[in-house]
Design a protein around this motif. Structure first.
Motif, PDB file in Angstrom:
ATOM      1  N   ALA A 139       0.822  -1.208   0.000  1.00  0.00           N
ATOM      2  CA  ALA A 139       0.000   0.000   0.000  1.00  0.00           C
ATOM      3  C   ALA A 139       0.858   1.262   0.000  1.00  0.00           C
ATOM      4  O   ALA A 139       0.451   2.306  -0.509  1.00  0.00           O
ATOM      5  N   GLY A 140       2.062   1.171   0.560  1.00  0.00           N
ATOM      6  CA  GLY A 140       2.953   2.326   0.613  1.00  0.00           C
ATOM      7  C   GLY A 140       3.839   2.488  -0.596  1.00  0.00           C
ATOM      8  O   GLY A 140       4.685   3.374  -0.621  1.00  0.00           O
ATOM      9  N   GLY A 141       3.670   1.596  -1.597  1.00  0.00           N
ATOM     10  CA  GLY A 141       4.474   1.682  -2.804  1.00  0.00           C
ATOM     11  C   GLY A 141       5.319   0.432  -2.980  1.00  0.00           C
ATOM     12  O   GLY A 141       5.395  -0.440  -2.099  1.00  0.00           O
ATOM     13  N   PRO A 142       5.990   0.298  -4.138  1.00  0.00           N
ATOM     14  CA  PRO A 142       6.803  -0.889  -4.419  1.00  0.00           C
ATOM     15  C   PRO A 142       7.969  -1.016  -3.441  1.00  0.00           C
ATOM     16  O   PRO A 142       8.605  -0.028  -3.086  1.00  0.00           O
ATOM     17  N   ARG A 143       8.229  -2.251  -3.022  1.00  0.00           N
ATOM     18  CA  ARG A 143       9.352  -2.536  -2.126  1.00  0.00           C
ATOM     19  C   ARG A 143      10.137  -3.712  -2.698  1.00  0.00           C
ATOM     20  O   ARG A 143       9.553  -4.723  -3.083  1.00  0.00           O
ATOM     21  N   GLU A 144      11.464  -3.551  -2.742  1.00  0.00           N
ATOM     22  CA  GLU A 144      12.332  -4.567  -3.307  1.00  0.00           C
ATOM     23  C   GLU A 144      12.742  -5.558  -2.216  1.00  0.00           C
ATOM     24  O   GLU A 144      13.574  -5.256  -1.357  1.00  0.00           O
ATOM     25  N   VAL A 145      12.168  -6.759  -2.259  1.00  0.00           N
ATOM     26  CA  VAL A 145      12.379  -7.745  -1.207  1.00  0.00           C
ATOM     27  C   VAL A 145      13.826  -8.215  -1.157  1.00  0.00           C
ATOM     28  O   VAL A 145      14.400  -8.401  -0.080  1.00  0.00           O
ATOM     29  N   ALA A 146      14.444  -8.422  -2.310  1.00  0.00           N
ATOM     30  CA  ALA A 146      15.793  -8.988  -2.348  1.00  0.00           C
ATOM     31  C   ALA A 146      16.828  -8.087  -1.672  1.00  0.00           C
ATOM     32  O   ALA A 146      17.889  -8.559  -1.264  1.00  0.00           O
ATOM     33  N   ARG A 147      16.505  -6.809  -1.536  1.00  0.00           N
ATOM     34  CA  ARG A 147      17.460  -5.882  -0.920  1.00  0.00           C
ATOM     35  C   ARG A 147      17.185  -5.652   0.564  1.00  0.00           C
ATOM     36  O   ARG A 147      17.937  -4.942   1.234  1.00  0.00           O
ATOM     37  N   MET A 148      16.109  -6.232   1.070  1.00  0.00           N
ATOM     38  CA  MET A 148      15.748  -5.991   2.468  1.00  0.00           C
ATOM     39  C   MET A 148      16.667  -6.752   3.415  1.00  0.00           C
ATOM     40  O   MET A 148      17.072  -7.885   3.141  1.00  0.00           O
ATOM     41  N   ARG A 149      16.962  -6.124   4.537  1.00  0.00           N
ATOM     42  CA  ARG A 149      17.782  -6.739   5.562  1.00  0.00           C
ATOM     43  C   ARG A 149      17.241  -6.336   6.936  1.00  0.00           C
ATOM     44  O   ARG A 149      16.593  -5.302   7.085  1.00  0.00           O
ATOM     45  N   GLY A 150      17.514  -7.167   7.942  1.00  0.00           N
ATOM     46  CA  GLY A 150      17.237  -6.814   9.322  1.00  0.00           C
ATOM     47  C   GLY A 150      15.824  -6.384   9.614  1.00  0.00           C
ATOM     48  O   GLY A 150      14.864  -7.094   9.324  1.00  0.00           O
ATOM     49  N   ARG A 151      15.686  -5.182  10.173  1.00  0.00           N
ATOM     50  CA  ARG A 151      14.394  -4.686  10.645  1.00  0.00           C
ATOM     51  C   ARG A 151      13.391  -4.559   9.509  1.00  0.00           C
ATOM     52  O   ARG A 151      12.203  -4.885   9.667  1.00  0.00           O
ATOM     53  N   GLU A 152      13.867  -4.107   8.333  1.00  0.00           N
ATOM     54  CA  GLU A 152      12.950  -3.961   7.206  1.00  0.00           C
ATOM     55  C   GLU A 152      12.404  -5.313   6.769  1.00  0.00           C
ATOM     56  O   GLU A 152      11.222  -5.437   6.425  1.00  0.00           O
ATOM     57  N   LEU A 153      13.240  -6.348   6.805  1.00  0.00           N
ATOM     58  CA  LEU A 153      12.786  -7.687   6.430  1.00  0.00           C
ATOM     59  C   LEU A 153      11.806  -8.230   7.458  1.00  0.00           C
ATOM     60  O   LEU A 153      10.832  -8.900   7.103  1.00  0.00           O
ATOM     61  N   ARG A 154      12.026  -7.938   8.732  1.00  0.00           N
ATOM     62  CA  ARG A 154      11.081  -8.391   9.759  1.00  0.00           C
ATOM     63  C   ARG A 154       9.725  -7.722   9.599  1.00  0.00           C
ATOM     64  O   ARG A 154       8.688  -8.338   9.844  1.00  0.00           O
TER      65      ARG A 154
END
Length: 457
Positions: free
Chosen positions: A98-113
């Motif tokens: 809902a907040g816009g496109p997010r690139e999963v492969a680049r997520m780490r740590g808190r953002e991935l959680r």
């Protein structure tokens, strides 16, 4: 009884295709083998398993996309990569939140959680997925505790509501029990409850019914369909069972050796399978009527080594419809020679001496020289083997067999590694389906073949 909407896929009120919720573009997940310092010191060759090799697929909002294939095809790796559980070595995974496109492969740590509140997974074995030391109430509510979304009375209320939603009612009967006290179906309902309690948009269901008794499988699938309607979920349904995929999925993607070889609406995949691997999978579905004879022309041979897949089309060594451009190579000739000697080993020693070093055939290539002591006898041997089975698809891939006076040289046609191409309403990776095939071609083909949709590997 399992019921699902009559439509082939979700659509909005205007009849247009719904928006994409998550998609991959050229996704790669590679695992390095024999790549450590000790291996390099010993001179061992580094090998790479391409668990996913350039997968591009989209999951639409409100859709059930089935991913089907044999063990080792990469379907579980695809599901885990979407959630960031395995690192991508190439390509992109885009989650359209809902907040816009997010690139999963680049997520780490808190953002991935934080991603876990939107994307969740239902694992294959409910017994292994639940902590045996936690009560069902504690296990289902644990995600809320981890993400600090509820506590105390609010936590208890949300857990009880979720348990009731998945059919574990009366709640008081199940909340205080441990996983060992529940049946397989009840444990899987608890796993589903834990997955939906955060209010995710996407559930990756990795063979969610394969470990369950036949008597409860349809009930779990019906529960998942009901949750999809009530909560607006989208599913990536991973399975080796086409029979369940037929009734549960809006679209089906067929995977083989890390790639999607065919994808399209479920009804079209079943009514007119294009790729020969899809055709083989459909023929493997058990027929419940004992009086009905169904042909079982299953693929020959075994699944190739994923670390050194075949040249050209990966399915060509097992395909009975393969043509010259499918990617025939020296390793295929080695298999053919072994099959010849298996059928009759009386002249093995003499013929083996004529051919020479067989290990050279194990190196992928489109040209090889055989023998040396008697090239004329070696040529006659190959001609005799060809005469034993002239319909063997490999011979279509041989460009020439030539005696140069010292050796017998075997050259293969250059192979094509087919990409997914649109054919009617499906995409198929097969050399016999060109990008400019039209819907009228499909209709004509169906009329000529009775909807069989023949193709090559």
């Amino acid at each position: 009884m399992l019921t699902k909407p009559d439509s082939d896929g979700p659509a909005d009120a205007g009849g247009t295709r719904p928006e994409t919720v998550i998609e991959t573009s050229g996704l790669e997940v590679h695992y390095q083998l024999q790549g450590g310092a000790l291996s390099r010191l010993l001179g061992l060759r580094s090998r790479t398993v391409k668990a996913l090799d350039g997968v591009s697929v989209e999951l639409r909002r409100g859709e059930v996309l089935g991913v089907v294939g044999e063990s080792g095809s990469g379907k579980t790796t695809l599901g885990r990569a979407l959630l960031g559980l395995v690192p991508a070595t190439g390509g992109q995974i885009t989650y359209h939140s809902a907040g816009g496109p997010r690139e999963v492969a680049r997520m780490r740590g808190r953002e991935l959680r934080r991603l876990r509140t939107d994307l969740q997974m239902v694992f294959q074995d409910p017994s292994a997925a639940l902590n045996p030391s936690m009560t069902i109430e504690e296990a289902v509510g644990h995600p809320l505790v981890i993400h600090k979304l509820a506590s105390g009375a609010e936590l208890r209320r949300r857990v009880h509501e979720t348990l009731e939603r998945v059919g574990l009612a009366p709640v008081e009967r199940f909340a205080s029990k441990y996983p060992s006290d529940l049946s397989g179906g009840q444990k899987q309902r608890a796993v589903i409850a834990r997955a939906i309690i955060l209010g995710p948009e996407v559930l990756v269901a990795d063979e969610p019914i394969s470990m369950l008794d036949m008597s409860v499988r349809a009930k779990i699938l019906q529960l998942m369909l009901d949750l999809k309607q009530d909560l607006g979920l989208s599913y990536l349904y991973i399975t080796h069972d086409l029979a369940s995929a037929k009734y549960f999925c809006d679209r089906i993607a067929i995977m083989y050796l890390g790639r999607i070889v065919e994808i399209g609406p479920t009804a079209d995949i079943f009514a007119n399978p294009r790729h020969p691997y899809t055709q083989a999978l459909l023929k493997a579905i058990p027929e419940p009527d004992p009086t009905r004879t169904v042909p079982r022309d299953l693929p020959r041979g075994e699944i190739p080594d994923a670390a050194e897949p075949p040249l050209g089309c990966s399915f060509h060594p097992r395909c009975d419809q393969a043509v010259a451009s499918c990617g025939w190579e020296t390793r295929d000739l080695r298999v053919l020679l072994d099959q010849h000697w298996t059928r009759g080993a009386a002249n093995y020693d003499r013929e083996r001496a004529l051919v020479g070093d067989l290990d050279r055939l194990d190196t992928p290539g489109t040209s090889i020289t055989l023998g040396g002591k008697d090239p004329e006898a070696t040529l006659r041997l190959l001609e005799r083997i060809r005469g034993e089975n002239p319909d063997e698809p490999l011979w279509a891939g041989v460009r020439q067999i030539e005696n140069d006076g010292r050796h017998v040289r075997v050259d293969f046609h250059d192979g094509v590694d087919p990409a997914l191409r649109r054919h009617g309403v499906v995409d198929v990776a097969c050399v016999l389906y060109d990008a400019d095939d039209s819907e009228s071609d499909v209709d004509s083909d169906d009329a000529d073949t009775g909807g069989a949709g023949g193709s090559a590997g």
